[in-house]
Design a protein around this motif. Sequence first.
Motif, mmCIF file in Angstrom:
data_model
loop_
_atom_site.group_PDB
_atom_site.id
_atom_site.type_symbol
_atom_site.label_atom_id
_atom_site.label_comp_id
_atom_site.label_asym_id
_atom_site.label_seq_id
_atom_site.Cartn_x
_atom_site.Cartn_y
_atom_site.Cartn_z
ATOM 1 N N PHE A 168 58.180 4.808 51.409
ATOM 2 C CA PHE A 168 56.808 5.040 50.942
ATOM 3 C C PHE A 168 56.295 3.822 50.191
ATOM 4 C CE2 PHE A 168 53.598 6.557 47.911
ATOM 5 C CZ PHE A 168 52.741 7.222 48.776
ATOM 6 N N ALA A 259 54.564 9.956 45.557
ATOM 7 C CA ALA A 259 55.813 10.058 46.331
ATOM 8 C C ALA A 259 56.808 8.961 46.016
ATOM 9 C CB ALA A 259 55.485 10.063 47.825
ATOM 10 N N ASP A 260 56.358 7.855 45.440
ATOM 11 C CA ASP A 260 57.271 6.762 45.098
ATOM 12 C C ASP A 260 57.990 6.993 43.775
ATOM 13 O OD1 ASP A 260 54.553 6.418 44.076
ATOM 14 O OD2 ASP A 260 55.333 4.640 43.088
ATOM 15 N N GLU A 280 52.974 12.838 49.968
ATOM 16 C CA GLU A 280 54.188 13.162 50.722
ATOM 17 C C GLU A 280 53.952 13.104 52.227
ATOM 18 O OE1 GLU A 280 57.372 16.819 51.423
ATOM 19 O OE2 GLU A 280 55.986 16.923 49.720
ATOM 20 N N THR A 283 55.054 9.819 53.684
ATOM 21 C CA THR A 283 56.426 9.336 53.548
ATOM 22 C C THR A 283 57.075 9.210 54.918
ATOM 23 O OG1 THR A 283 57.191 11.602 53.213
ATOM 24 C CG2 THR A 283 56.760 10.294 51.236
ATOM 25 N N LEU A 287 63.101 9.162 52.981
ATOM 26 C CA LEU A 287 62.383 9.829 51.893
ATOM 27 C C LEU A 287 61.678 11.089 52.388
ATOM 28 C CD1 LEU A 287 61.719 9.602 48.874
ATOM 29 C CD2 LEU A 287 59.616 8.395 49.519
ATOM 30 N N ARG A 288 61.147 11.034 53.584
ATOM 31 C CA ARG A 288 60.478 12.210 54.146
ATOM 32 C C ARG A 288 61.474 13.358 54.305
ATOM 33 N NH1 ARG A 288 55.633 12.421 56.603
ATOM 34 N NH2 ARG A 288 55.124 14.217 57.906
ATOM 35 N N TYR A 291 62.407 14.821 50.738
ATOM 36 C CA TYR A 291 61.403 15.730 50.181
ATOM 37 C C TYR A 291 61.361 17.047 50.956
ATOM 38 C CZ TYR A 291 59.445 12.466 46.789
ATOM 39 O OH TYR A 291 59.254 11.632 45.696
#
Length: 359
Positions: A168, A259-260, A280, A283, A287-288, A291
Amino acid sequence: MDSLRTTRLAQALGIPYEIKQVSRSWLPPAAHKQLASLWSIFQSKGSSTLHFTKDSDIDDGLPCLAIASSEETLPALLEIKRQTRDQATTVFLGLPNTKLSAIDVLVLSRLDQMRLRFLGPARANLENAISTLIPLSGATSTKPSAISTNGRREIAVCVGSGVEPSGFQLLGEDIDMLASGLLQVAGADPVRLLLSDRMHKSVRFMVETRLISRLAMPFVDSQGSSHKAANLQVIDYSKPDQPSPETVLASATHIIATADDVPSVALGVSLGKPVYISGEERTQRILRNYYRVLDTDNLVRRFYPKGSQYSYMLAADITGQVDEFSAIRDHEPWAAYDAQKDIDSVAAFIHQRHDLLNS
């Protein structure tokens, strides 16, 4: 936040400890093998902290165990290990920018593990590592916090450095969407905006010009209704004498994090607060997926406030009260996360490793 989580871990170990301030170093860890010394690393006014245990039989007063959690403190951690001829047990929270075998105990989050698996499945199975679902934050709560009974909300908005390497990068469009969403939900409720001390100057400029300035002005919504400027307080951690993130988030009824800003997400979840992720949907990769795990466990939700451009995604078969901050979800109970159990498990693992290495 680094100081909070290392301090709480040191306390959980039950061993007398002291805190050392560490100056920022621009040398790669490998360079310290030849160039650095503890005298040059430790300064009177450092930017990060390193934790020593005091009950040491090692000569020259060096610690028998040291804890670090940032790239600034990593060179000092490696130097301690070198000067004690590997007698000191070193602990690092997260993935260090050095050989993983160079650290005696690694405390990894599920996100860290996912990063390792991306490099190779075998690297995720380390005998010197213990893992937790979210990064160790130091804060604890045994149950989700209840929303204020008097109807007054206190919204905390956390904006990170601007980049999370796992997938992200904060862009202007993300700031604009965050501002629009906050205008939908804030009303007269106080909003505290927490700015990371690691925030890049280009991100800071976007936040100042596209978020703070917009919230500070009256506006007219899509229905033609006029609204006053948001009740905004900016807490900038690049400046001294700011309240601790734990204090600010503990008093909030709702936490929104970009999101970061994974550390703020972990802190909010550990405190048992409703945590919403802004951005989000953009992302990627690791990372996606991370989450998605937290969302499935009902620990976080996407920040899709009612009345925003994502309201059309509200499922027609949802009954009951809709979560105003995440209009694609009903208002089901939030899951509890036992952060104290994480701290206790990590402390027990460190003791086990320390005894093993010194047997």
